[in-house]
Design a protein around this motif. Sequence first.
Motif, PDB file in Angstrom:
ATOM      1  N   ASP A  63       0.875  -1.189   0.000  1.00  0.00           N
ATOM      2  CA  ASP A  63       0.000   0.000   0.000  1.00  0.00           C
ATOM      3  C   ASP A  63       0.910   1.236   0.000  1.00  0.00           C
ATOM      4  O   ASP A  63       1.073   1.922   1.009  1.00  0.00           O
ATOM      5  N   TRP A  64       1.462   1.522  -1.157  1.00  0.00           N
ATOM      6  CA  TRP A  64       2.520   2.526  -1.284  1.00  0.00           C
ATOM      7  C   TRP A  64       2.063   3.925  -0.853  1.00  0.00           C
ATOM      8  O   TRP A  64       0.958   4.362  -1.166  1.00  0.00           O
ATOM      9  N   LEU A  82       1.022   5.608   1.640  1.00  0.00           N
ATOM     10  CA  LEU A  82      -0.152   6.044   2.407  1.00  0.00           C
ATOM     11  C   LEU A  82       0.220   6.972   3.559  1.00  0.00           C
ATOM     12  O   LEU A  82      -0.543   7.887   3.879  1.00  0.00           O
ATOM     13  N   SER A 139      -4.656   0.723   0.183  1.00  0.00           N
ATOM     14  CA  SER A 139      -4.734   1.075  -1.238  1.00  0.00           C
ATOM     15  C   SER A 139      -4.353  -0.146  -2.048  1.00  0.00           C
ATOM     16  O   SER A 139      -3.683  -1.063  -1.556  1.00  0.00           O
ATOM     17  N   CYS A 189      -8.113   3.161  -4.752  1.00  0.00           N
ATOM     18  CA  CYS A 189      -7.361   2.833  -5.963  1.00  0.00           C
ATOM     19  C   CYS A 189      -6.066   3.643  -5.968  1.00  0.00           C
ATOM     20  O   CYS A 189      -6.083   4.862  -5.755  1.00  0.00           O
ATOM     21  N   GLN A 190      -4.969   2.989  -6.231  1.00  0.00           N
ATOM     22  CA  GLN A 190      -3.694   3.696  -6.259  1.00  0.00           C
ATOM     23  C   GLN A 190      -3.612   4.678  -7.420  1.00  0.00           C
ATOM     24  O   GLN A 190      -2.830   5.624  -7.374  1.00  0.00           O
ATOM     25  N   SER A 191      -4.433   4.479  -8.424  1.00  0.00           N
ATOM     26  CA  SER A 191      -4.450   5.419  -9.553  1.00  0.00           C
ATOM     27  C   SER A 191      -4.906   6.805  -9.141  1.00  0.00           C
ATOM     28  O   SER A 191      -4.687   7.774  -9.878  1.00  0.00           O
ATOM     29  N   TYR A 227      -3.609   8.517  -6.708  1.00  0.00           N
ATOM     30  CA  TYR A 227      -2.548   9.333  -6.109  1.00  0.00           C
ATOM     31  C   TYR A 227      -1.121   8.932  -6.480  1.00  0.00           C
ATOM     32  O   TYR A 227      -0.170   9.568  -6.023  1.00  0.00           O
ATOM     33  N   MET A 228      -0.950   7.906  -7.337  1.00  0.00           N
ATOM     34  CA  MET A 228       0.408   7.446  -7.632  1.00  0.00           C
ATOM     35  C   MET A 228       0.448   6.730  -8.976  1.00  0.00           C
ATOM     36  O   MET A 228      -0.584   6.466  -9.591  1.00  0.00           O
ATOM     37  N   GLU A 247       0.920   3.377 -10.877  1.00  0.00           N
ATOM     38  CA  GLU A 247       0.687   1.993 -10.470  1.00  0.00           C
ATOM     39  C   GLU A 247       1.759   1.025 -10.978  1.00  0.00           C
ATOM     40  O   GLU A 247       1.794  -0.125 -10.554  1.00  0.00           O
ATOM     41  N   TYR A 303       6.586   2.826  -8.927  1.00  0.00           N
ATOM     42  CA  TYR A 303       5.489   3.186  -8.040  1.00  0.00           C
ATOM     43  C   TYR A 303       5.648   4.586  -7.435  1.00  0.00           C
ATOM     44  O   TYR A 303       5.549   4.783  -6.237  1.00  0.00           O
ATOM     45  N   TYR A 350       5.094   8.424  -6.312  1.00  0.00           N
ATOM     46  CA  TYR A 350       4.033   9.263  -5.735  1.00  0.00           C
ATOM     47  C   TYR A 350       3.739  10.401  -6.700  1.00  0.00           C
ATOM     48  O   TYR A 350       4.651  11.057  -7.206  1.00  0.00           O
TER      49      TYR A 350
END
Length: 261
Positions: A42-43, A45, A148, A223-225, A227-228, A230, A234, A236
């Motif tokens: 969960d990168w 966060l 995430s 969804c990581q899309s 804020y970062m 994918e 990966y 930020y």
Amino acid sequence: MDYQFKAGSIPLLVSMPHVGTDIPDDVLAAMTPAAVDKQDTDWHLVRLYEFLGEMGASVLSARWSRYVIDLNRPPENTNLYPGQDTTGLCPVDTFHREPLYREGRTPDEAEVKRRLQAYWKPYHDQLRSELDRLLALHGRVVLWDAHSIASVVPRFFEGKLPDLNFGTADGKSCAAGLSDAIVARAQGGDYTIAVNGRFKGGHITRFYGEPARGVHAIQLEMCQSTYMDEDAPYGYRADLAAQVQQPLRAMMQAAADWVGA
């Protein structure tokens, strides 16, 4: 230390069980190159939720990778989504079914028990301790479990996941008034929303959420899309993160207001 923790002053505790990236050397020695990539983390966060300090919320985040042991799975390793595919307490493959261990090196029962004591238990001991402290001080507390995930993971769901996925164990882990107040702050914007859809909350939400006792737990799987990037490495995306932080702040404030902070 097996986790990072900062005690807050308001009855709001944010748990981040899947942000950890460390893998002990003895565990890593048995693993494949796929484990080194840690793609299912969960990168970022902690960075995304950096405003929590200003709010006075308590924050607990993991040190160890979910590939070592999954802090959001029950210790007996029961499937939280019967009939659906999921990864276990000590995952043996990635979300894309890549093996995490070299042949003959998957953790046996004794190793799983060792990891429960060494890596799983310290996080949950701290989580319980802080919930009890806040409950004693304030009479009730909100536990927000922050997650995430990549927006497309065919193993677990078809197509693209909604941007914001709230889980309350189908209404069992928190009062309806709390979840309604939080979701209301997320609506009307640019993000798609699901409540108790594919993600209903993991072990932390289901186990610690005891509304009758004053502990109200809710999970947010983003969804990581939003804020970062994918794909590796990966990165930020500050431009995207700034946009989603606005409703995220509003949601956290709604939780604080509801609990009387």
